[in-house]
Enzyme design. Sequence first.
Site, PDB file in Angstrom:
ATOM      1  N   CYS A  14      46.911   3.846  35.554  1.00  0.00           N
ATOM      2  CA  CYS A  14      47.787   4.574  36.487  1.00  0.00           C
ATOM      3  C   CYS A  14      47.680   4.086  37.935  1.00  0.00           C
ATOM      4  CB  CYS A  14      47.510   6.078  36.410  1.00  0.00           C
ATOM      5  SG  CYS A  14      45.764   6.473  36.282  1.00  0.00           S
ATOM      6  N   HIS A  66      48.131  10.108  42.578  1.00  0.00           N
ATOM      7  CA  HIS A  66      47.067   9.247  43.079  1.00  0.00           C
ATOM      8  C   HIS A  66      47.498   8.628  44.415  1.00  0.00           C
ATOM      9  CE1 HIS A  66      45.144   9.890  39.352  1.00  0.00           C
ATOM     10  NE2 HIS A  66      45.318   8.721  38.753  1.00  0.00           N
TER      11      HIS A  66
HETATM   12  N1  LIG Z   1      46.291  11.304  32.566  1.00  0.00           N
HETATM   13  C1  LIG Z   1      46.745  10.220  33.192  1.00  0.00           C
HETATM   14  O1  LIG Z   1      47.128  10.252  34.395  1.00  0.00           O
HETATM   15  C2  LIG Z   1      46.813   8.913  32.479  1.00  0.00           C
HETATM   16  C3  LIG Z   1      47.442   7.829  33.108  1.00  0.00           C
HETATM   17  C4  LIG Z   1      47.481   6.605  32.439  1.00  0.00           C
HETATM   18  C5  LIG Z   1      46.927   6.468  31.186  1.00  0.00           C
HETATM   19  N2  LIG Z   1      46.316   7.553  30.599  1.00  0.00           N
HETATM   20  C6  LIG Z   1      45.747   7.369  29.272  1.00  0.00           C
HETATM   21  O2  LIG Z   1      46.558   8.098  28.356  1.00  0.00           O
HETATM   22  C7  LIG Z   1      45.753   8.637  27.315  1.00  0.00           C
HETATM   23  C8  LIG Z   1      45.971  10.147  27.227  1.00  0.00           C
HETATM   24  O3  LIG Z   1      45.621  10.749  28.446  1.00  0.00           O
HETATM   25  P1  LIG Z   1      45.903  12.306  28.735  1.00  0.00           P
HETATM   26  O4  LIG Z   1      45.588  12.507  30.156  1.00  0.00           O
HETATM   27  O5  LIG Z   1      47.244  12.703  28.204  1.00  0.00           O
HETATM   28  O6  LIG Z   1      44.751  12.988  27.833  1.00  0.00           O
HETATM   29  P2  LIG Z   1      44.677  14.508  27.292  1.00  0.00           P
HETATM   30  O7  LIG Z   1      45.463  15.406  28.153  1.00  0.00           O
HETATM   31  O8  LIG Z   1      43.242  14.772  27.111  1.00  0.00           O
HETATM   32  O9  LIG Z   1      45.396  14.438  25.854  1.00  0.00           O
HETATM   33  C9  LIG Z   1      44.816  13.787  24.762  1.00  0.00           C
HETATM   34  C10 LIG Z   1      45.739  13.868  23.569  1.00  0.00           C
HETATM   35  O10 LIG Z   1      45.178  13.098  22.516  1.00  0.00           O
HETATM   36  C11 LIG Z   1      45.106  13.897  21.338  1.00  0.00           C
HETATM   37  N3  LIG Z   1      43.984  13.478  20.498  1.00  0.00           N
HETATM   38  C12 LIG Z   1      42.663  13.608  20.733  1.00  0.00           C
HETATM   39  N4  LIG Z   1      41.947  13.094  19.711  1.00  0.00           N
HETATM   40  C13 LIG Z   1      42.843  12.643  18.807  1.00  0.00           C
HETATM   41  C14 LIG Z   1      42.738  12.033  17.544  1.00  0.00           C
HETATM   42  N5  LIG Z   1      41.552  11.753  16.982  1.00  0.00           N
HETATM   43  N6  LIG Z   1      43.867  11.718  16.865  1.00  0.00           N
HETATM   44  C15 LIG Z   1      45.083  11.971  17.424  1.00  0.00           C
HETATM   45  N7  LIG Z   1      45.255  12.561  18.612  1.00  0.00           N
HETATM   46  C16 LIG Z   1      44.145  12.894  19.307  1.00  0.00           C
HETATM   47  C17 LIG Z   1      44.962  15.324  21.853  1.00  0.00           C
HETATM   48  O11 LIG Z   1      45.333  16.227  20.833  1.00  0.00           O
HETATM   49  P3  LIG Z   1      44.782  17.745  20.788  1.00  0.00           P
HETATM   50  O12 LIG Z   1      45.737  18.558  21.627  1.00  0.00           O
HETATM   51  O13 LIG Z   1      44.835  18.092  19.344  1.00  0.00           O
HETATM   52  O14 LIG Z   1      43.390  17.718  21.334  1.00  0.00           O
HETATM   53  C18 LIG Z   1      45.955  15.287  23.006  1.00  0.00           C
HETATM   54  O15 LIG Z   1      47.265  15.398  22.520  1.00  0.00           O
HETATM   55  C19 LIG Z   1      44.312   8.208  27.637  1.00  0.00           C
HETATM   56  O16 LIG Z   1      44.037   7.009  26.942  1.00  0.00           O
HETATM   57  C20 LIG Z   1      44.348   7.949  29.115  1.00  0.00           C
HETATM   58  O17 LIG Z   1      43.384   7.026  29.532  1.00  0.00           O
HETATM   59  C21 LIG Z   1      46.263   8.761  31.209  1.00  0.00           C
END
Ligand SMILES: NC(=O)c1ccc[n+]([C@@H]2O[C@H](COP(=O)([O-])OP(=O)(O)OC[C@H]3O[C@@H](n4cnc5c(N)ncnc54)[C@H](OP(=O)(O)O)[C@@H]3O)[C@@H](O)[C@H]2O)c1
Length: 319
Positions: A131, A233
């Site tokens: 990001c 950010h």
């Molecule tokens: N947040 C940001 O600003 C951002 C920016 C760029 C990239 N990212 C990347 O994007 C990804 C997601 O980030 P996020 O912020 O959206 O995280 P998050 O809010 O913690 O969401 C995680 C998601 O993954 C699911 N999950 C967890 N374990 C799993 C499994 N074993 N199988 C399938 N689904 C699973 C969760 O499902 P449940 O609801 O069932 O737990 C939830 O839907 C990460 O790799 C992060 O590094 C994030």
Amino acid sequence: MERYKLAIVGATGLVGKTLLEILKEENLIDQFDITMFVSDENSGKVMVFGGREFPLFSLKTKVVKRKFDFVFFSAGDDVSKMWAETFAKNGAYVIDNSNAFRREKGVPLVVPEINAEKITKNTKIIANPNCSTIELVLVLDKLRKLAKMKKIVVSTYQAVSGAGAKALSDLASRTSFEIKEGINDNAIAYIGEYSNDGFCKEEDKIMFETQKILEENLSICASTVRIPIPFCHLESVYVEFESDVDLNEIKSLFDGKIVKFSSEIVLPTECHGKNTTYVFRLRKLSEKEIAFFVLADNLRRGASFNAIEILKYIMNSLV
Ligand SMILES: NC(=O)c1ccc[n+]([C@@H]2O[C@H](COP(=O)([O-])OP(=O)(O)OC[C@H]3O[C@@H](n4cnc5c(N)ncnc54)[C@H](OP(=O)(O)O)[C@@H]3O)[C@@H](O)[C@H]2O)c1
């Protein structure tokens, strides 16, 4: 009209939900049959979005074997490493938001406005950059059109949503389950584990990914800090060029289509929910040196919007 088959792994997360919101805003959602994957814990439940009910599946169910045209991964590095290739081998274009494949030579790391052409018909996994990297490279890509860049120093002030839904809940409820130092009332001067050289993982990502996307060997130093705001950010950036630059010419590069120059400061609360990247407080230190701030919504420009721009590029150019 036959709909594309789209899967979202991590559909209930911050990035997953923002993907759905943007698909809806851009009137794209009706072009897709959407299958949602989540953790085993929530498999079997239902998510309501846009008045529709979507069943939630675990990746351990045989739904994984269905044929998909596109799959977004937004469930962390381990899930991507374990499952992305299964979907890719089955014919899907996989657009991965995690860090799992960004450093792999054969995997394009794409910000569509800069290097969409790296995706070809043979590409199966496309990495969405970090990001903080995305908003930085959008600005640097414009600046390098004026003069060759010699040195870049970037310091970030990153929102808690960048660490996922659990961290955001720490901020809202003043707990410290996800961010162990406690994010409330704090500024935490590292993000991710440390490497041997003392840089942390987030800094390594920015320094490596910027060079991979811009295809330049750059002298770049990043310092990353988590601060207690929910969204967006902010980055303080210093750039030294090899030749003189003009501030007015720089301002005219940021016309608002992708990056917008603002003569006033822009607050995270104003940027939240927007896909634009903002540049402000542009200053000149010498004829060859400038400093400025960059701000973008990490969940949109830094993740979901970029991923959807990749999807649109593939739909319009490759399928
Ligand atoms: N947040 C940001 O600003 C951002 C920016 C760029 C990239 N990212 C990347 O994007 C990804 C997601 O980030 P996020 O912020 O959206 O995280 P998050 O809010 O913690 O969401 C995680 C998601 O993954 C699911 N999950 C967890 N374990 C799993 C499994 N074993 N199988 C399938 N689904 C699973 C969760 O499902 P449940 O609801 O069932 O737990 C939830 O839907 C990460 O790799 C992060 O590094 C994030």
